[in-house]
Design an enzyme around this catalytic site. Sequence first.
Site, PDB file in Angstrom:
ATOM      1  N   ASP A  70      14.504  -3.179   5.561  1.00 18.95           N
ATOM      2  CA  ASP A  70      13.639  -2.574   4.551  1.00 18.95           C
ATOM      3  C   ASP A  70      12.268  -3.249   4.526  1.00 18.95           C
ATOM      4  O   ASP A  70      12.183  -4.481   4.473  1.00 18.95           O
ATOM      5  CB  ASP A  70      14.275  -2.703   3.171  1.00 18.95           C
ATOM      6  CG  ASP A  70      15.725  -2.209   3.126  1.00 18.95           C
ATOM      7  OD1 ASP A  70      16.428  -2.311   4.147  1.00 18.95           O
ATOM      8  OD2 ASP A  70      16.145  -1.737   2.061  1.00 18.95           O
ATOM      9  N   HIS A  72       9.491  -1.610   2.535  1.00 19.02           N
ATOM     10  CA  HIS A  72       8.954  -1.268   1.218  1.00 19.02           C
ATOM     11  C   HIS A  72       7.429  -1.372   1.105  1.00 19.02           C
ATOM     12  O   HIS A  72       6.901  -2.135   0.292  1.00 19.02           O
ATOM     13  CB  HIS A  72       9.613  -2.108   0.138  1.00 19.02           C
ATOM     14  CG  HIS A  72      10.976  -1.613  -0.268  1.00 19.02           C
ATOM     15  ND1 HIS A  72      11.174  -0.370  -0.815  1.00 19.02           N
ATOM     16  CD2 HIS A  72      12.203  -2.195  -0.176  1.00 19.02           C
ATOM     17  CE1 HIS A  72      12.467  -0.210  -1.075  1.00 19.02           C
ATOM     18  NE2 HIS A  72      13.121  -1.287  -0.686  1.00 19.02           N
ATOM     19  N   ASP A 108      13.983   2.707   3.752  1.00 14.86           N
ATOM     20  CA  ASP A 108      13.247   2.123   2.638  1.00 14.86           C
ATOM     21  C   ASP A 108      11.884   1.611   3.072  1.00 14.86           C
ATOM     22  O   ASP A 108      11.489   0.473   2.786  1.00 14.86           O
ATOM     23  CB  ASP A 108      14.056   1.013   1.962  1.00 14.86           C
ATOM     24  CG  ASP A 108      15.057   1.570   0.949  1.00 14.86           C
ATOM     25  OD1 ASP A 108      15.226   2.809   0.905  1.00 14.86           O
ATOM     26  OD2 ASP A 108      15.655   0.776   0.207  1.00 14.86           O
ATOM     27  N   ASN A 143      17.699   5.197   0.623  1.00 13.59           N
ATOM     28  CA  ASN A 143      17.763   5.818  -0.700  1.00 13.59           C
ATOM     29  C   ASN A 143      16.383   6.040  -1.303  1.00 13.59           C
ATOM     30  O   ASN A 143      16.177   6.998  -2.065  1.00 13.59           O
ATOM     31  CB  ASN A 143      18.621   4.973  -1.642  1.00 13.59           C
ATOM     32  CG  ASN A 143      18.089   3.575  -1.853  1.00 13.59           C
ATOM     33  OD1 ASN A 143      17.888   2.818  -0.900  1.00 13.59           O
ATOM     34  ND2 ASN A 143      17.860   3.198  -3.099  1.00 13.59           N
ATOM     35  N   HIS A 144      15.412   5.207  -0.953  1.00 13.70           N
ATOM     36  CA  HIS A 144      14.073   5.408  -1.530  1.00 13.70           C
ATOM     37  C   HIS A 144      13.353   6.589  -0.877  1.00 13.70           C
ATOM     38  O   HIS A 144      12.498   7.212  -1.528  1.00 13.70           O
ATOM     39  CB  HIS A 144      13.263   4.118  -1.431  1.00 13.70           C
ATOM     40  CG  HIS A 144      13.668   3.110  -2.468  1.00 13.70           C
ATOM     41  ND1 HIS A 144      13.085   3.039  -3.708  1.00 13.70           N
ATOM     42  CD2 HIS A 144      14.646   2.164  -2.454  1.00 13.70           C
ATOM     43  CE1 HIS A 144      13.656   2.080  -4.420  1.00 13.70           C
ATOM     44  NE2 HIS A 144      14.616   1.531  -3.677  1.00 13.70           N
ATOM     45  N   HIS A 248      21.509   3.071   6.307  1.00 13.65           N
ATOM     46  CA  HIS A 248      20.834   2.266   5.302  1.00 13.65           C
ATOM     47  C   HIS A 248      21.815   1.541   4.392  1.00 13.65           C
ATOM     48  O   HIS A 248      21.722   0.332   4.189  1.00 13.65           O
ATOM     49  CB  HIS A 248      19.901   3.140   4.468  1.00 13.65           C
ATOM     50  CG  HIS A 248      19.144   2.378   3.431  1.00 13.65           C
ATOM     51  ND1 HIS A 248      18.140   1.488   3.750  1.00 13.65           N
ATOM     52  CD2 HIS A 248      19.261   2.330   2.066  1.00 13.65           C
ATOM     53  CE1 HIS A 248      17.660   0.940   2.641  1.00 13.65           C
ATOM     54  NE2 HIS A 248      18.333   1.430   1.605  1.00 13.65           N
TER      55      HIS A 248
END
Length: 395
Positions: A70, A72, A108, A143-144, A248
């Site tokens: 991830d 982000h 993510d 999920n994001h 993920h």
Amino acid sequence: MASSCLNSLILPPCSLPRRVTETCASLSSSYPALNPTSSSTGGALKPIVINGDPPTFVSAPGRRIVAVGDVHGDLDQARCALEIAGVLSSDGQDLWTGGETVLIQLGDVLDRGEEEIAILSLLRSLDIQAKAQGGAVFQVNGNHETMNVEGDFRYVDSGAFDECSDFLAYLEDHQYNWENAFLGWIGESKRRREDRKLSQNHWGPWNLVKRQKGVIARSILLRPGGPLACELARHAVVLKINDWVFCHGGLLPQHVAYGVERMNYEVSHWMRGLSEDDTSPNFPFIATKGFDSVVWNRLYSRDMLGLEGYQINRIQSVLEETLQLLGAKAMVVGHTPQTTGVNCKYNCSIWCIDVGMSSGVLNSRPEVLEIVENKARVIRSKRDRFSELQAVDYT
């Protein structure tokens, strides 16, 4: 058991935040294990074969595989991780240096950071360059990504809303030619971000207008059928490369029984805006909704210290069943930040590679997982050099 893999190692405190001034070490050409070659015998490798749309099953004979967790929205940390992986030039030119390496990013990219679209643009550019050299770049959605396509913007950084506004204007400047605008954004985004900082003010009403503009831009880009949602639709939620499964959150037997390729297709179909509504049979609930869905599952990545022996045995049984159904040797997941760094659990059948590297999460030192001939090891930067932490032979 996991203790035979990593618990016996004395690991440095990799989860401590890096100083802002610390830069990623450049790849040393004297580090032989990180220098991709055509093959151990010097011959040409067989082509990469991809099955599924989006890609689901990939045969990449003889390739070195590197996996990044991830990121982000933190472009600097993402670049550092890619340099550590040996696939990105350290001169700021964003050139692919991985040769025939296969890179996979575990989702993510979105939320908690300011430069999400820039990272997506960089990964797409690297994929084009990699294919020209016999390599490849893959992504899986987390999920994001699915949350944002659903319109859930709870974790969006204010700078990311600004990036959406700027990118939508940039797309309009390119007469909505998606390929040109998207690939060009990695070079344009830095200038736009600097311009935003110069023009910042603290007048409340204007900031509110800016935020509303950013929300609208993000909604246009990421709604099902929106241009950025369609870009995300190119990627799977589950990807099997050779003997390794990448997702993920985590894959369960019921997911395999439902059909991995079917799930990937349904998520892609939904992101492209081809499902009528959330009650449509094609809405990908099993992949994107609920604690046990593919993108939300934390069964394998949770801390084992709080688990009883019977719970560990049960989880390992579920994992072994899943891998057996897929004909796989191990699974690689992100989603849950690992404060001890990249690690393996359950006889190293599961590798957890989310180290919380983004400044919006833990700001931890980037780490990557390298797989060569079914041997896995962790690579992390140590200021001016690279350190091999662990190698596990699956053959």
